[in-house]
Write a protein that holds these residues in place. Structure first.
Motif, short mmCIF file in Angstrom:
data_model
loop_
_atom_site.label_atom_id
_atom_site.label_comp_id
_atom_site.label_asym_id
_atom_site.label_seq_id
_atom_site.Cartn_x
_atom_site.Cartn_y
_atom_site.Cartn_z
N LEU A 118 2.51 -30.34 -29.42
CA LEU A 118 2.80 -29.96 -30.34
C LEU A 118 4.16 -31.01 -31.43
CD1 LEU A 118 3.08 -28.72 -33.58
CD2 LEU A 118 3.95 -27.29 -32.81
N THR A 119 3.93 -32.14 -32.20
CA THR A 119 5.22 -32.69 -32.75
C THR A 119 5.21 -31.91 -34.12
OG1 THR A 119 3.39 -34.46 -33.40
CG2 THR A 119 3.89 -35.24 -31.38
N LEU A 120 6.98 -32.36 -33.73
CA LEU A 120 7.67 -31.55 -34.86
C LEU A 120 8.04 -32.75 -35.76
CD1 LEU A 120 7.88 -29.10 -36.48
CD2 LEU A 120 10.10 -28.98 -35.23
N LYS A 121 9.17 -33.98 -35.60
CA LYS A 121 9.58 -34.55 -36.38
C LYS A 121 8.28 -36.09 -36.76
CE LYS A 121 13.97 -33.68 -34.50
NZ LYS A 121 15.34 -34.25 -33.79
N ASN A 122 7.89 -35.34 -37.99
CA ASN A 122 6.87 -36.28 -38.86
C ASN A 122 6.70 -36.83 -40.50
OD1 ASN A 122 5.02 -37.34 -36.21
ND2 ASN A 122 4.68 -35.27 -35.97
N ASP A 123 6.62 -37.61 -41.11
CA ASP A 123 6.54 -37.77 -42.45
C ASP A 123 4.87 -38.23 -42.40
OD1 ASP A 123 7.03 -37.84 -45.00
OD2 ASP A 123 7.06 -40.39 -44.78
N VAL A 124 3.83 -37.24 -43.31
CA VAL A 124 3.00 -38.38 -42.95
C VAL A 124 2.64 -38.11 -44.53
CG1 VAL A 124 0.50 -37.38 -42.80
CG2 VAL A 124 1.83 -36.53 -41.47
N LYS A 125 1.24 -39.46 -44.90
CA LYS A 125 0.96 -40.01 -46.34
C LYS A 125 -0.43 -40.02 -45.92
CE LYS A 125 0.68 -43.22 -50.12
NZ LYS A 125 0.61 -42.47 -50.89
N VAL A 126 -0.81 -38.58 -47.26
CA VAL A 126 -2.77 -39.03 -47.01
C VAL A 126 -3.64 -40.10 -47.85
CG1 VAL A 126 -4.24 -37.47 -47.85
CG2 VAL A 126 -2.16 -36.06 -46.92
N ILE A 127 -3.90 -40.90 -47.48
CA ILE A 127 -4.85 -41.80 -48.15
C ILE A 127 -6.12 -41.73 -48.40
CG2 ILE A 127 -5.70 -44.56 -48.37
CD1 ILE A 127 -3.04 -44.43 -45.99
N GLY A 128 -6.88 -41.48 -49.76
CA GLY A 128 -8.25 -41.19 -50.22
C GLY A 128 -8.95 -42.43 -50.78
N SER A 129 -8.23 -43.55 -50.11
CA SER A 129 -9.89 -45.56 -50.49
C SER A 129 -9.31 -45.49 -49.34
CB SER A 129 -9.48 -45.17 -52.23
OG SER A 129 -8.36 -45.99 -51.84
N ASP A 257 -13.17 -42.13 -48.82
CA ASP A 257 -12.56 -42.03 -47.93
C ASP A 257 -11.27 -40.99 -46.61
OD1 ASP A 257 -13.50 -41.82 -44.74
OD2 ASP A 257 -14.37 -43.86 -44.81
N ALA A 258 -10.69 -40.78 -46.54
CA ALA A 258 -9.50 -40.04 -46.29
C ALA A 258 -9.50 -40.70 -44.62
CB ALA A 258 -9.96 -38.53 -45.75
N HIS A 259 -7.41 -40.92 -45.10
CA HIS A 259 -7.15 -41.52 -43.65
C HIS A 259 -6.03 -41.07 -43.97
CE1 HIS A 259 -8.10 -44.68 -40.90
NE2 HIS A 259 -6.67 -44.96 -41.01
N LEU A 260 -5.15 -40.94 -42.51
CA LEU A 260 -3.32 -40.72 -42.93
C LEU A 260 -2.37 -41.81 -41.98
CD1 LEU A 260 -3.16 -37.39 -40.94
CD2 LEU A 260 -3.01 -37.52 -43.65
N ARG A 261 -1.21 -42.24 -43.27
CA ARG A 261 -0.62 -43.29 -42.54
C ARG A 261 0.98 -42.10 -41.98
NH1 ARG A 261 4.92 -44.73 -43.90
NH2 ARG A 261 5.33 -46.96 -43.20
#
Length: 482
Positions: A118-129, A257-261
């Motif tokens: 489990l990693t805790l220090k993250n920043d996540v952006k949800v991408i929709g296309s 579609d869906a992706h993560l950065r």
């Protein structure tokens, strides 16, 4: 020999059924799913020669034979050190458990299965296309300083692919380490571009090369992952491949579609996963150093686990994670998948959830990109509707997202479809996020997709033609082989 020549056809049939019976006995000893076993036995005994080919291509259990081995990578001292550094103490896990209202039972499940920290220090952006992903990706690639690692099921050298390839050429010439893994069945890069890649310094390997990739379809164990890592700090993971088909500005059919950065510690987990595949395709030609796992300064705290599954894992990790998430839901479960050909465990879990007054909604494509997958998916809809699951068909275009949201606190975005192939055969990867803000974004995406979907009515669905019902039954019979 004269007898064999005079009775060649009978000899061949005799040999076929000897091998078919041997395979049948082997299947019975394996004690696998009865439906799958029966399907293989029928194909082996009813379809001479063809049945043996199908069994050879689909029936081998690589998870048991260990053709794919991760231990050589995971045992390396540098990677062991990184894994230890990612260790979170018990008090922190307890805090997360309290925050997520018991949903973090997934954390020990994956940790115990595959050492997925489990990693805790993250920043996540949800991408929709795909359009949004490409724009972000090109900027990140252009700013790469150390290395670029890519692992893609579909990578084509069309206009979209060439934009990425041009940056890879230049970065490799500038002295950066650039490694590229493409699946030999899903991807299509010309010899010209492969030669340019190699000449510029890019290291490229095809995953499990086949003789006639254009005609093999999905017949082998494929690398269905979409992973991109930049400088060990930025990672991309999700359902969007590199091809014009995934961009609405270059595709006649609307593609959802869906992706993560991801920026943060979870990228180190993606890096380790990439190295396990690289070790396999390069036959052990792997050099890892600490520059692949740089120290990160980040204040954002988003708990995230990378769940990987495939023939190189001991367990069906992604399927098990989805199962546990469903069975621990208390309010709602929102699922989106382009292909729904599940095992009995997932169907039962969804039925029990909705009969326990949990809201279960699922979005499927109205028109698939595979007719047999479409009919096989449709064969499950009536059973879900009868149990109370609300099923919606996306009609704006094709929905390729593989997402899940549970109770506003847990979400999953990745490459795995809700089908047997993703759960057991292909190499897959999902990001499991334990965060209300990210889950809210994935939920918002789901709600937007509902606006472009029509709910399936049970009575109307039951009135579909006899022809469709027959094709659904036929496709479902082949479902374990899809």
């Amino acid at each position: 020999m004269e007898f064999v020549k005079d009775n060649l056809l009978y000899v061949l049939f005799g040999l076929n059924y000897f091998l078919a019976l041997s395979a049948t006995i082997t299947l019975l000893f394996k004690k696998i799913n009865p439906t799958k076993t029966l399907t293989y036995i029928i194909v082996l005994l009813v379809f001479p020669f063809f049945g043996l080919i199908v069994y050879y291509l689909f029936g081998q259990d690589y998870r048991k034979t260990k053709l794919f081995n991760r231990k050589r990578v995971l045992n390396q001292s540098i990677i062991a050190k990184i894994q230890n550094e990612l260790e979170i103490d018990f008090n922190t896990i307890s805090e997360i458990d309290e925050l997520l209202e018991e949903k973090s039972k997934l954390i020990p499940l994956l940790y115990n299965s595959e050492q997925s920290k489990l990693t805790l220090k993250n920043d996540v952006k949800v991408i929709g296309s795909g359009d949004e992903k490409l724009e972000l990706l090109l900027k990140d690639l252009d700013q790469a300083k150390s290395h670029i690692h890519l692992e893609y099921f579909i990578f084509k050298d069309d206009k979209t692919g060439k934009e990425v390839l041009d940056i890879l050429y230049q970065k490799a010439k500038d002295g950066l380490e650039v490694k590229l893994i493409i699946d030999d069945v899903g991807s299509s890069i010309s010899r010209k571009h492969i030669s340019q890649l190699k000449n510029s310094g890019v290291e490229i390997y095809k995953f499990m090369p086949v003789l006639f990739s254009r005609f093999t379809g999905k017949m082998n164990y494929r690398d269905h992952r979409k992973i991109l890592i930049i400088d060990g700090k930025i990672g991309y993971v999700g359902g969007i491949n590199i091809s014009n088909n995934y961009l609405n500005k270059r595709n006649k059919r609307f593609w959802r579609d869906a992706h993560l950065r991801i920026y943060g510690e979870a990228v180190h987990q993606l890096q380790i996963l990439f190295f396990t595949t690289w070790d396999f395709v390069s036959n052990g030609e792997l050099k890892v150093d600490e520059s692949h796992f740089p120290k990160l300064e980040i204040d954002s705290k988003i708990p995230l686990q990378i769940a990987a599954s495939g023939p190189d894992t001991d367990w069906s990790n992604i399927m098990e994670a989805i199962f546990v998430a469903i069975t621990n839901a208390e309010e709602f479960i929102y699922l989106t998948t382009p292909y729904f050909i599940p095992n009995d465990e997932i169907v039962t879990a969804l039925q029990v959830a909705t009969r326990s007054n949990i809201e279960v909604k699922m979005i499927l494509p109205k028109k698939s990109d595979s007719w047999i997958a479409e009919y096989a998916t449709n064969s499950y809809i009536e059973k879900l509707l009868t149990a109370g699951v609300k099923v919606y068909q996306y009609h704006k275009g094709f929905i390729h997202s593989k997402t899940m949201v549970v109770d506003d606190v847990f979400s999953s975005v990745g490459t795995a479809n809700m089908d047997y192939r993703s759960f057991n055969i292909n190499f897959e990867v999902n990001a499991l996020i334990y965060n209300k803000d990210v889950s809210s974004e994935v939920k918002k995406m789901f709600k937007e997709d509902l606006c472009n979907s029509s709910q399936v009515d049970l009575e109307e669905w039951q009135k579909r033609s006899t022809k469709n019902k027959f094709l659904e039954g036929l496709a479902r019979l082949m479902a374990p082989l899809l």
